[in-house]
Design an enzyme around this catalytic site. Structure first.
Site, PDB file in Angstrom:
ATOM      1  N   ARG A 261      27.486  83.456   1.227  1.00 40.54           N
ATOM      2  CA  ARG A 261      28.258  82.785   2.898  1.00 40.54           C
ATOM      3  C   ARG A 261      26.937  83.442   3.136  1.00 40.54           C
ATOM      4  O   ARG A 261      26.160  84.105   3.375  1.00 40.54           O
ATOM      5  CB  ARG A 261      28.809  84.491   2.382  1.00 40.54           C
ATOM      6  N   GLU A 290      31.808  78.516   8.906  1.00 40.79           N
ATOM      7  CA  GLU A 290      32.657  76.717   8.544  1.00 40.79           C
ATOM      8  C   GLU A 290      33.561  76.491   8.995  1.00 40.79           C
ATOM      9  O   GLU A 290      34.584  77.816   9.720  1.00 40.79           O
ATOM     10  CB  GLU A 290      32.247  76.973   6.918  1.00 40.79           C
ATOM     11  N   HIS A 308      29.012  73.377   1.980  1.00 44.15           N
ATOM     12  CA  HIS A 308      29.754  74.468   1.528  1.00 44.15           C
ATOM     13  C   HIS A 308      30.006  73.968   0.306  1.00 44.15           C
ATOM     14  O   HIS A 308      31.627  74.506  -0.381  1.00 44.15           O
ATOM     15  CB  HIS A 308      30.656  75.719   1.705  1.00 44.15           C
TER      16      HIS A 308
HETATM   17  O1  LIG Z   1      31.485  79.679  -2.137  1.00 44.19           O
HETATM   18  C1  LIG Z   1      32.483  79.565  -2.921  1.00 44.19           C
HETATM   19  C2  LIG Z   1      32.863  80.505  -3.741  1.00 44.19           C
HETATM   20  O2  LIG Z   1      33.196  81.426  -3.327  1.00 44.19           O
HETATM   21  O3  LIG Z   1      34.002  80.279  -4.615  1.00 44.19           O
END
Ligand SMILES: O=CC(=O)O
Length: 344
Positions: A261, A290, A308
């Site tokens: 993250r 984001e 992401h």
């Molecule tokens: O970042 C992606 C997730 O947490 O599934």
């Protein structure tokens, strides 16, 4: 938040659901679905024949009154994508025992409140582990071997003008520190061992079953690594775990890869370290705000950026749907759950 909007037609839909004797809604176990309206995963279509789904996003009623009016007896909740599950939402669900998250990260769910209430949580990191690990390693190779930068060089027609592209860096022999050795971190370690890297790790607790050196704190891990790969959950304890001191310890040639993250890194500091050349490079799939990405990073050839996408393939979504189905079935049959969430 559109990043997980897989096209339903791309998904093989191979959830091995037991189709025999489909029942009426009244006979099916009640399951609440919480999702952001922008999330189009076909999870409801897949689960609807097997559970009585309550989805506030399908109702004109405001979510809170929908929950108060219809969800008092709900024992299981599917959290699709990053729909926030706050203490206020949990208060409206007095019978809740299980949250099944469709994501690997669960920082959008109030974990402390779940703990306090004894609500069990499952997440999807096992289903996403291979894809996330492939992507982390791809980012690392890209930064070290400068593949994206070389691609830009070629596309800009610079080869005939500037001559040979500068040499990049070898993988074999590099020391990689993995932060968070859960299912994703472990897949990263397997891949990088095959490339001849040496692995060490940091996580909340040492894992007696793995052969790699353990560092109880990230600062020491950074001081003994050429690259850090971040695969851990974002929690109160891990927010900004990569700070100024850690970047200094990693050093001018050090590389940071983040598929966890954005909040794991103090992003403002990272930008300054990269601009000053105080670390060697970064491969980033996640960001603090984001979809906003610091513009300064766009100019840097030692930085590889990605929106992401590390976990997202149609195959991994199929595995997630299967996992959600299996966990719900197990819960309602009092059988052991797969993928119970553990903080790494
Ligand atoms: O970042 C992606 C997730 O947490 O599934």
């Amino acid at each position: 938040m559109e990043r997980n909007n897989a096209n339903p037609q791309d998904l093989p839909m191979a959830v091995e659901a037991n189709q025999e004797g489909l029942q009426s809604n009244e006979d099916l176990h009640l399951v609440l679905v919480l999702r952001l309206p922008s999330f189009n995963l076909p999870v409801n279509d897949i689960l609807r024949p097997h559970f009585h789904l309550l989805d506030p996003a399908d109702s004109p009623e405001p979510a809170s009154s929908f929950l108060s009016n219809h969800a008092q007896s709900v024992r299981a909740l599917i959290c699709v994508g990053y729909a926030p599950v706050t203490a206020e939402t949990l208060n409206l669900l007095p019978s809740l025992e299980l949250i099944v998250a469709s994501s690997a990260g669960v920082d959008h769910i109030d974990i402390q409140e779940c703990r306090r209430r004894g609500i069990i949580m499952t997440n999807a990191s096992t289903a996403f582990a291979e894809d996330a690990a492939d992507y982390a390693v791809a980012l690392l190779i890209d930064v070290w071997r400068r593949i994206s930068a070389a691609d830009r060089f070629l596309h800009a027609g610079l080869w005939p003008v500037k001559g040979d592209y500068p040499l990049a860096s070898k993988l074999r022999g590099k020391r990689v520190g993995i932060v968070g050795l859960g299912s994703i971190g472990f897949e990263v370690s397997k891949r990088l061992e095959a490339f001849g890297c040496s692995i060490a790790y940091n996580s909340r607790m040492e894992k007696p079953s793995v052969p790699f050196p353990y560092y109880a704190n990230v600062l020491d891990l950074a001081a003994h690594s050429d690259a850090l790969v971040l695969c851990c959950s974002l929690t109160e304890q891990t927010r900004h775990i990569i700070n100024k001191d850690v970047m200094t310890a990693l050093g001018k040639k050090g590389v940071i890869i983040n598929v966890g993250r954005g909040g794991l890194i103090d992003e403002k500091e990272l930008v300054q370290f990269l601009l000053r050349g105080d670390i060697g490079g970064a491969g980033l799939d996640v960001f603090e705000n984001e979809p906003d990405v610091p513009r300064e990073l766009f100019e840097l050839d030692n930085v590889v950026l990605s929106p992401h996408r590390a976990v997202a393939t149609p195959e991994s979504f199929e595995a997630v749907f299967q996992l959600i189905f299996t966990n719900l079935k197990a819960f309602f049959s009092n059988k052991p759950l797969q993928s119970v969430y553990q903080i790494e």
